[in-house]
Design a protein around this motif. Structure first.
Motif, PDB file in Angstrom:
ATOM      1  N   LYS A  45      28.527  66.718  66.628  1.00  0.00           N
ATOM      2  CA  LYS A  45      27.935  67.062  65.332  1.00  0.00           C
ATOM      3  C   LYS A  45      28.974  66.959  64.220  1.00  0.00           C
ATOM      4  O   LYS A  45      28.664  66.541  63.091  1.00  0.00           O
ATOM      5  N   PHE A  46      30.203  67.338  64.534  1.00  0.00           N
ATOM      6  CA  PHE A  46      31.285  67.263  63.548  1.00  0.00           C
ATOM      7  C   PHE A  46      31.420  65.839  62.999  1.00  0.00           C
ATOM      8  O   PHE A  46      31.603  65.641  61.803  1.00  0.00           O
ATOM      9  N   TYR A  47      31.327  64.851  63.894  1.00  0.00           N
ATOM     10  CA  TYR A  47      31.422  63.454  63.470  1.00  0.00           C
ATOM     11  C   TYR A  47      30.092  62.931  62.927  1.00  0.00           C
ATOM     12  O   TYR A  47      30.060  62.219  61.922  1.00  0.00           O
ATOM     13  N   LYS A  48      29.004  63.286  63.583  1.00  0.00           N
ATOM     14  CA  LYS A  48      27.691  62.780  63.172  1.00  0.00           C
ATOM     15  C   LYS A  48      27.340  63.203  61.744  1.00  0.00           C
ATOM     16  O   LYS A  48      26.761  62.433  60.978  1.00  0.00           O
ATOM     17  N   ASP A  49      27.659  64.443  61.387  1.00  0.00           N
ATOM     18  CA  ASP A  49      27.327  64.942  60.049  1.00  0.00           C
ATOM     19  C   ASP A  49      27.987  64.114  58.955  1.00  0.00           C
ATOM     20  O   ASP A  49      27.532  64.082  57.814  1.00  0.00           O
ATOM     21  N   ARG A  50      29.069  63.437  59.315  1.00  0.00           N
ATOM     22  CA  ARG A  50      29.811  62.657  58.327  1.00  0.00           C
ATOM     23  C   ARG A  50      29.462  61.173  58.360  1.00  0.00           C
ATOM     24  O   ARG A  50      29.696  60.465  57.388  1.00  0.00           O
ATOM     25  N   LYS A 106      20.439  55.539  59.838  1.00  0.00           N
ATOM     26  CA  LYS A 106      21.104  54.538  60.660  1.00  0.00           C
ATOM     27  C   LYS A 106      22.339  55.139  61.297  1.00  0.00           C
ATOM     28  O   LYS A 106      23.102  55.844  60.649  1.00  0.00           O
ATOM     29  N   LYS A 107      22.558  54.864  62.565  1.00  0.00           N
ATOM     30  CA  LYS A 107      23.727  55.372  63.270  1.00  0.00           C
ATOM     31  C   LYS A 107      24.900  54.410  63.136  1.00  0.00           C
ATOM     32  O   LYS A 107      24.755  53.212  63.335  1.00  0.00           O
ATOM     33  N   GLU A 108      26.026  54.957  62.796  1.00  0.00           N
ATOM     34  CA  GLU A 108      27.228  54.163  62.689  1.00  0.00           C
ATOM     35  C   GLU A 108      28.172  54.556  63.816  1.00  0.00           C
ATOM     36  O   GLU A 108      28.451  55.740  64.010  1.00  0.00           O
ATOM     37  N   ASP A 165      28.859  61.171  73.691  1.00  0.00           N
ATOM     38  CA  ASP A 165      27.828  60.144  73.555  1.00  0.00           C
ATOM     39  C   ASP A 165      28.495  58.874  73.040  1.00  0.00           C
ATOM     40  O   ASP A 165      28.779  58.736  71.847  1.00  0.00           O
ATOM     41  N   LYS A 166      28.747  57.942  73.938  1.00  0.00           N
ATOM     42  CA  LYS A 166      29.508  56.737  73.582  1.00  0.00           C
ATOM     43  C   LYS A 166      28.692  55.734  72.774  1.00  0.00           C
ATOM     44  O   LYS A 166      29.236  54.714  72.341  1.00  0.00           O
ATOM     45  N   ASP A 167      27.400  56.009  72.579  1.00  0.00           N
ATOM     46  CA  ASP A 167      26.611  55.190  71.671  1.00  0.00           C
ATOM     47  C   ASP A 167      26.857  55.595  70.215  1.00  0.00           C
ATOM     48  O   ASP A 167      26.460  54.880  69.289  1.00  0.00           O
ATOM     49  N   ILE A 168      27.492  56.730  70.028  1.00  0.00           N
ATOM     50  CA  ILE A 168      27.768  57.244  68.693  1.00  0.00           C
ATOM     51  C   ILE A 168      29.273  57.301  68.425  1.00  0.00           C
ATOM     52  O   ILE A 168      29.753  56.902  67.357  1.00  0.00           O
ATOM     53  N   ILE A 169      30.037  57.789  69.413  1.00  0.00           N
ATOM     54  CA  ILE A 169      31.466  58.044  69.216  1.00  0.00           C
ATOM     55  C   ILE A 169      32.268  57.393  70.333  1.00  0.00           C
ATOM     56  O   ILE A 169      31.941  57.542  71.516  1.00  0.00           O
ATOM     57  N   ARG A 170      33.323  56.699  69.981  1.00  0.00           N
ATOM     58  CA  ARG A 170      34.218  56.082  70.957  1.00  0.00           C
ATOM     59  C   ARG A 170      35.638  56.609  70.740  1.00  0.00           C
ATOM     60  O   ARG A 170      36.146  56.586  69.621  1.00  0.00           O
ATOM     61  N   TYR A 171      36.246  57.053  71.811  1.00  0.00           N
ATOM     62  CA  TYR A 171      37.642  57.486  71.764  1.00  0.00           C
ATOM     63  C   TYR A 171      38.548  56.363  72.263  1.00  0.00           C
ATOM     64  O   TYR A 171      38.318  55.789  73.335  1.00  0.00           O
ATOM     65  N   ASP A 172      39.590  56.067  71.513  1.00  0.00           N
ATOM     66  CA  ASP A 172      40.724  55.301  71.995  1.00  0.00           C
ATOM     67  C   ASP A 172      41.937  56.237  71.959  1.00  0.00           C
ATOM     68  O   ASP A 172      41.900  57.290  71.311  1.00  0.00           O
ATOM     69  N   PHE A 173      43.003  55.846  72.657  1.00  0.00           N
ATOM     70  CA  PHE A 173      44.151  56.738  72.805  1.00  0.00           C
ATOM     71  C   PHE A 173      45.453  56.043  72.444  1.00  0.00           C
ATOM     72  O   PHE A 173      45.612  54.837  72.673  1.00  0.00           O
ATOM     73  N   VAL A 174      46.384  56.820  71.901  1.00  0.00           N
ATOM     74  CA  VAL A 174      47.739  56.339  71.671  1.00  0.00           C
ATOM     75  C   VAL A 174      48.665  57.078  72.626  1.00  0.00           C
ATOM     76  O   VAL A 174      48.703  58.314  72.651  1.00  0.00           O
TER      77      VAL A 174
END
Length: 382
Positions: free
Chosen positions: A370-375, A3-5, A33-42
């Motif tokens: 991959k760095f994020y997906k692996d986790r 399952k993708k988080e 890939d914004k279906d997997i990872i979303r960036y927000d900014f400060v």
């Protein structure tokens, strides 16, 4: 079955200046890939909009504005506490992109609020200003804070990582990757841009960088003065602006005036057509006093430009045979004589060399994903 988080990542480091760091972050943001990872900014200097803010918001991401710690330290830190307290369950990771260790508070407060991944990313290999005893003590203290709070260490080059974290620290090198298609050499684009700028019969030297101590514009103008004596048709394009401290920009303009080079040096400020301007150039000079791994050095090579870099810049930037390193101890005349050799240079498309070396964003972004997906891709049966 996996399952993708959706992984939310909080990025820090964007400023109002469209520099290498900001461009690098935006490249990541646009290709992720914004279906997997979303960036927000400060935005830690909330009195000003950060670069690319419109694009970021249009893509559905959030920008949190926090007032500068130089303006109001207590309010700055309090707003950080409120921000992470409110959003601690949203963000899986926080990334501090930085040029020095004078400010690492986001790593510390993220640890306090249990944000799982806390990444510090080095983008430089030298100090922007003179470091006195108090700053040295601050940096030493912040290194202790990082040992307590950071979970991962990134760097844009080996030199940048060793300078910021020390040779003994285990850090991951993330290439300053670019969209190679935008920068690859095109004779038609070159001719069009040179015509637009009235540069058809000129020998055009380019430089891109904010006006600061690091970028060494004073010496660059000395070099160009010598080049102009050899080649009166030479023109220098200075792309970039000053952020807050205007003294280096004002000094550069005054020096150009004193040398009677006002007709030959163009101060173009911040530009959105850098890739086209590189097509119009004949060579690129970067006599910086220090760098991490300069993104413009990758871009200039991709555009097929002969490049002349100071020898303090990491050799990791030398991806192609277009790069020439020259000591800052050499005279401006020595630099000038080397640069004018490129007058007869025949440009060609070398973008494949850039891609093969791992500096194309489409390749590099897969490593970051991959760095994020692996986790955060996990097995439902666990």
């Amino acid at each position: 079955m996996c399952k993708k988080e959706l992984v939310y990542v909080l990025q820090i480091g964007m400023t109002r200046n469209i520099g290498g760091l900001e461009t690098y972050l935006m490249q990541q943001f646009e290709h992720m890939d914004k279906d997997i990872i979303r960036y927000d900014f400060v935005n830690i200097t909330g009195e000003h909009e950060i670069a690319f803010s419109d694009k970021i918001r249009q893509a559905g991401s959030t920008i949190y504005n926090i007032c500068s710690r130089h303006k109001n330290p207590l309010l700055h830190y309090w707003r950080w506490i409120k921000l992470l307290k409110k959003n601690k369950n949203k963000y899986k990771a926080i990334v501090l992109n930085t040029n020095s260790l004078e400010y690492v508070f986001p790593m510390f407060i993220a640890k306090i609020f249990y944000i799982e991944m806390r990444v510090i990313h080095s983008h430089n290999a030298g100090f922007e200003r003179k470091i006195g005893l108090l700053r040295k003590l601050l940096i030493a203290f912040n290194k202790l804070l990082l040992n307590f709070s950071a979970t991962h260490y990134f760097a844009c080059s080996k030199k940048a990582g060793e300078w910021m974290f020390g040779k003994e620290k285990n850090f991951k090198i993330i290439h300053n990757a670019i969209e190679t298609d935008k920068y690859r050499y095109s004779l038609q684009k070159r001719q069009d841009k040179r015509k637009e700028l009235g540069l058809e019969d000129k020998f055009v030297i380019g430089h891109i960088g904010r006006f600061s101590y690091q970028k060494n514009h004073d010496f660059l103008i000395d070099i160009f003065s010598e080049i102009h004596k050899i080649l009166p048709e030479a023109e220098l394009l200075l792309i970039g602006d000053a952020v807050d401290d205007k003294s280096y920009l004002n000094e550069a303009k005054q020096k150009v005036k004193n040398l009677c080079l006002e007709k030959n040096v163009k101060f173009l400020g911040m530009r959105n057509d850098v890739q086209e301007l590189m097509q119009a150039m004949d060579c690129f000079i970067l006599p910086s006093k220090f760098e991490g791994l300069p993104l413009v050095g990758i871009e200039a090579q991709t555009a097929g430009l002969p490049c002349y870099f100071s020898d303090v810049i990491t050799e990791e930037v030398k991806i192609t045979d277009l790069v020439n390193f020259i000591s800052l101890n050499k005279s401006s005349l020595f630099w000038a004589k080397e640069v004018v050799k490129s007058k007869t240079f025949k440009r060609k498309d070398v973008s494949n060399e850039i891609i093969e070396a791992g500096y194309d964003i489409n390749t590099e972004i897969k490593k970051i994903e991959k760095f994020y997906k692996d986790r955060y891709i996990y097995n439902e049966n666990k």
